[in-house]
Design a protein around this motif. Structure first.
Motif, PDB file in Angstrom:
ATOM      1  N   THR A 136      16.303-105.287 -73.585  1.00 33.90           N
ATOM      2  CA  THR A 136      17.303-105.373 -73.557  1.00 33.90           C
ATOM      3  C   THR A 136      17.817-105.380 -72.419  1.00 33.90           C
ATOM      4  O   THR A 136      18.873-105.840 -71.743  1.00 33.90           O
ATOM      5  CB  THR A 136      18.127-104.966 -74.462  1.00 33.90           C
ATOM      6  OG1 THR A 136      18.539-103.619 -74.630  1.00 33.90           O
ATOM      7  CG2 THR A 136      18.060-104.655 -76.161  1.00 33.90           C
ATOM      8  N   THR A 137      17.484-104.706 -71.130  1.00 30.58           N
ATOM      9  CA  THR A 137      17.550-103.980 -70.280  1.00 30.58           C
ATOM     10  C   THR A 137      17.290-104.862 -69.405  1.00 30.58           C
ATOM     11  O   THR A 137      18.298-105.522 -69.019  1.00 30.58           O
ATOM     12  CB  THR A 137      17.402-102.448 -69.805  1.00 30.58           C
ATOM     13  OG1 THR A 137      17.947-101.619 -70.675  1.00 30.58           O
ATOM     14  CG2 THR A 137      17.362-101.992 -68.705  1.00 30.58           C
ATOM     15  N   ALA A 138      16.099-105.636 -70.337  1.00 28.05           N
ATOM     16  CA  ALA A 138      15.949-107.215 -68.910  1.00 28.05           C
ATOM     17  C   ALA A 138      16.333-108.363 -69.386  1.00 28.05           C
ATOM     18  O   ALA A 138      16.749-108.973 -68.451  1.00 28.05           O
ATOM     19  CB  ALA A 138      14.141-107.658 -69.446  1.00 28.05           C
ATOM     20  N   THR A 139      17.553-108.445 -70.232  1.00 29.95           N
ATOM     21  CA  THR A 139      18.325-108.780 -70.359  1.00 29.95           C
ATOM     22  C   THR A 139      18.932-109.058 -69.511  1.00 29.95           C
ATOM     23  O   THR A 139      20.105-109.893 -69.279  1.00 29.95           O
ATOM     24  CB  THR A 139      18.312-109.488 -71.569  1.00 29.95           C
ATOM     25  OG1 THR A 139      16.982-109.637 -72.873  1.00 29.95           O
ATOM     26  CG2 THR A 139      19.738-110.306 -72.565  1.00 29.95           C
ATOM     27  N   ASN A 140      19.766-107.841 -69.278  1.00 30.26           N
ATOM     28  CA  ASN A 140      20.418-107.392 -68.909  1.00 30.26           C
ATOM     29  C   ASN A 140      20.601-107.837 -67.257  1.00 30.26           C
ATOM     30  O   ASN A 140      21.423-108.634 -66.328  1.00 30.26           O
ATOM     31  CB  ASN A 140      20.564-105.956 -68.466  1.00 30.26           C
ATOM     32  CG  ASN A 140      22.339-105.833 -68.047  1.00 30.26           C
ATOM     33  OD1 ASN A 140      22.236-105.683 -66.708  1.00 30.26           O
ATOM     34  ND2 ASN A 140      23.074-104.917 -68.166  1.00 30.26           N
ATOM     35  N   TRP A 141      19.569-107.271 -66.580  1.00 30.32           N
ATOM     36  CA  TRP A 141      18.669-107.695 -65.389  1.00 30.32           C
ATOM     37  C   TRP A 141      18.799-109.231 -65.064  1.00 30.32           C
ATOM     38  O   TRP A 141      18.168-109.830 -63.858  1.00 30.32           O
ATOM     39  CB  TRP A 141      17.834-107.390 -64.983  1.00 30.32           C
ATOM     40  CG  TRP A 141      18.255-105.706 -65.004  1.00 30.32           C
ATOM     41  CD1 TRP A 141      17.428-104.855 -65.390  1.00 30.32           C
ATOM     42  CD2 TRP A 141      18.767-105.372 -63.753  1.00 30.32           C
ATOM     43  NE1 TRP A 141      18.263-103.860 -65.163  1.00 30.32           N
ATOM     44  CE2 TRP A 141      18.885-104.057 -64.029  1.00 30.32           C
ATOM     45  CE3 TRP A 141      19.275-105.880 -62.728  1.00 30.32           C
ATOM     46  CZ2 TRP A 141      19.423-103.105 -63.648  1.00 30.32           C
ATOM     47  CZ3 TRP A 141      20.328-105.410 -61.132  1.00 30.32           C
ATOM     48  CH2 TRP A 141      20.345-103.721 -62.164  1.00 30.32           C
TER      49      TRP A 141
END
Length: 535
Positions: free
Chosen positions: A412-417
């Protein structure tokens, strides 16, 4: 309801250690925010543009500058690094622990800072941006993970949300340092803002050498004695206290039940309610970026200057102050009001502000119009900073079971980035004038505003209310409640200790069947005790 956040009567022990530790760990967000914030001002510094220019001259003033392509690459390479860092964060955190992972993450970040500080040409500067981004990406997935696994449920939202507060403080510090060095015509103009980041990394590493590992990670690694000591330190209770023993038993039972119904493989996290939660987490992080806030913090200084506002640095400093101050009501309201109402409120508010900025910026160009533009950009920042800024991290930090939490949070954090990178890369082409560019200028706010409307629909249909639930009770919520709009008012009735005991007797049974059987056995036991007492 009262204004003050009150500790529930059933919460045993002290919350102070967990709160202090959670707020300190949020310091990782300062690295994130500061590194993000420095680039906006550095790109506008005359010495930096003269030094790093490869022959291109800005058509507005004829001064040496970097091209839109170079600007896009310099800004977006940080986000590319963070994407890969976030993807790797789960594996590292699950292998060495949340605490040690943050120390490693900080070391990667420092390497990137060294390269940026030494750079006098674009290639080395870009390499430094990538490695700094790698470290930031690792931290951005690990910090909320650590916070969510150590916080008491009644204040978990505020603690995890403090990560966003730290990001805003980092952005503000970057704006202050940039404003202090922008008029220098030497390498200190950009090297001082970049080198200051060493201090943030050192503070975080020193703290992590002292702080405990999360009890949930230790349970996952079958280190029960260490988990007991860790939780006792976090709750300030004796290791034999009944409440401590009960909390650890529930964490252990939930983990054992989750492992009994499937491993945390990549295929497993894409199926069933876990897949639904992963999709929700990825979407909320993507929409946080598509709301457009990083356009202001990446390119705000240049945008304001191109809009006819004389001192873009001062306006950027003002917007960063508003960003910090506005986060505080969000940390309060996420516990008092809840996740769903706060996100809906923010989405509607941002939509209105973005459209006003787009309409005013597109139809008029006067001193009054510039003031209106600045005013509604500031109001927009208030709505973002008090809602989607902190609450997106809160939502993703609460969604996942222990067996898959680190892996899912990294995705999910990779999606943000990923979306952060896409916006950082595309924005110069969307906004700037010149061959091959869209020259949208203020019209770009129509795009951000439309995504804010999408945010509102998404919250109503997809975001479950998880206020006042333990991380283990969130599993029960998703197993019992089919639609997000039915989640407010959900009351947990499941005890995973009972479910674990029944699972061995009823292989293949659903969670509801196991709970019903456990409740039936408890009722039979109560009847037996009552009959024995009467006799």
């Amino acid at each position: 309801m009262g204004f003050k956040l009150k500790k529930p009567d059933d919460a045993v022990g002290s919350a102070a250690p967990a709160i202090i530790i959670g707020l300190f760990v949020a310091f990782g967000g300062v690295l994130f925010g500061y590194d993000t914030g420095t680039i906006s001002g550095i790109l506008a510094m005359k010495y930096w543009r003269d030094t790093f220019s490869t022959g291109y001259r800005n058509p507005k003033d004829g001064e040496p500058d970097v091209t839109a392509q170079q600007s896009s690459m310099i800004v977006s390479l940080l986000s590319a690094g963070t994407f890969f860092g976030a993807l790797a964060a789960g594996a590292i955190a699950d292998r060495v622990g949340r605490r040690i992972a943050m120390i490693i993450d900080s070391g990667v970040f420092v390497f990137g800072v060294i390269l940026q500080t030494a750079a006098t040409a674009i290639p080395l500067f870009v390499a430094g941006r990538f490695f700094a981004g790698l470290g930031v990406g690792l931290l951005s997935a690990t910090v909320p993970l650590y916070q969510s696994e150590t916080s008491p449920k009644w204040i978990r939202g505020a603690i995890v949300g403090s990560y966003q507060l730290a990001i805003t403080i980092g952005l503000l510090l970057a704006a202050i340092v940039n404003n202090a060095t922008k008029d220098r015509y030497d390498s200190g103009s950009y090297r001082i803002p970049v080198a200051v980041q060493f201090a943030w990394a050192i503070i975080l590493v020193v703290g992590m050498l002292i702080l405990p590992e999360t009890p949930r990670f230790l349970i996952k690694k079958d280190k029960h004695e260490a988990a007991t000591k860790s939780l006792a330190r976090l709750r300030r209770l004796d290791i034999n206290h009944p409440a401590l023993v009960e909390e650890l038993a529930e964490i252990q039972a939930n983990h054992e039940y989750e492992m009994s119904v499937g491993q945390a493989s990549f295929l497993e996290i894409l199926r069933g309610t876990l897949g639904k939660r992963l999709a929700t987490g990825c979407a909320v992080q993507a929409l946080q970026q598509l709301a457009g806030v990083n356009f202001i913090f990446y390119y705000g200084t240049s945008f304001f200057q191109n809009s006819g506002i004389k001192d873009g640095f001062i306006i950027t400093l003002i917007t960063n102050i508003i960003n910090v101050v506005s986060t505080f009501p969000g940390l309060y309201m996420v516990e008092k009001w809840g996740r769903r109402p706060l996100l809906l409120f923010g989405a509607v508010g941002m939509f209105v502000c973005q459209y006003i900025v787009a309409i005013v910026g597109t139809t008029t160009s006067s001193v009054v119009a510039n003031k209106v533009l600045i005013a509604f950009v500031c109001v927009y920042i208030f709505f973002f900073a008090s809602t989607w800024g902190p609450v997106a991290w809160v939502v993703t930090g609460e969604l996942f079971p222990l067996k898959a939490r680190a892996r899912c949070l990294s995705i999910t954090t990779a999606t943000n980035w990923l979306f952060n990178w896409a916006i950082a890369y595309a924005t110069p082409y969307m906004v700037n004038a010149g061959p091959g560019n869209a020259n949208l200028q203020s019209k770009v706010f129509f795009i951000w505003g439309t995504f804010c409307l999408v945010c509102a629909v998404f919250v109503y249909t997809c975001i479950y209310e998880t206020k006042n639930l333990t991380l283990e009770q969130v599993d029960e919520l998703y197993s019992k409640v089919r639609f997000a709009w039915q989640s407010p008012g959900f009351e947990p009735s499941l005890t995973y200790t009972d479910v674990r005991d029944m699972a061995g007797e009823m292989k293949g049974a659903t969670l509801e069947d196991l709970e019903a059987s456990a409740q039936e056995k408890r009722a039979e036991h109560a009847d037996h005790v009552e009959t024995t007492t009467k006799v």
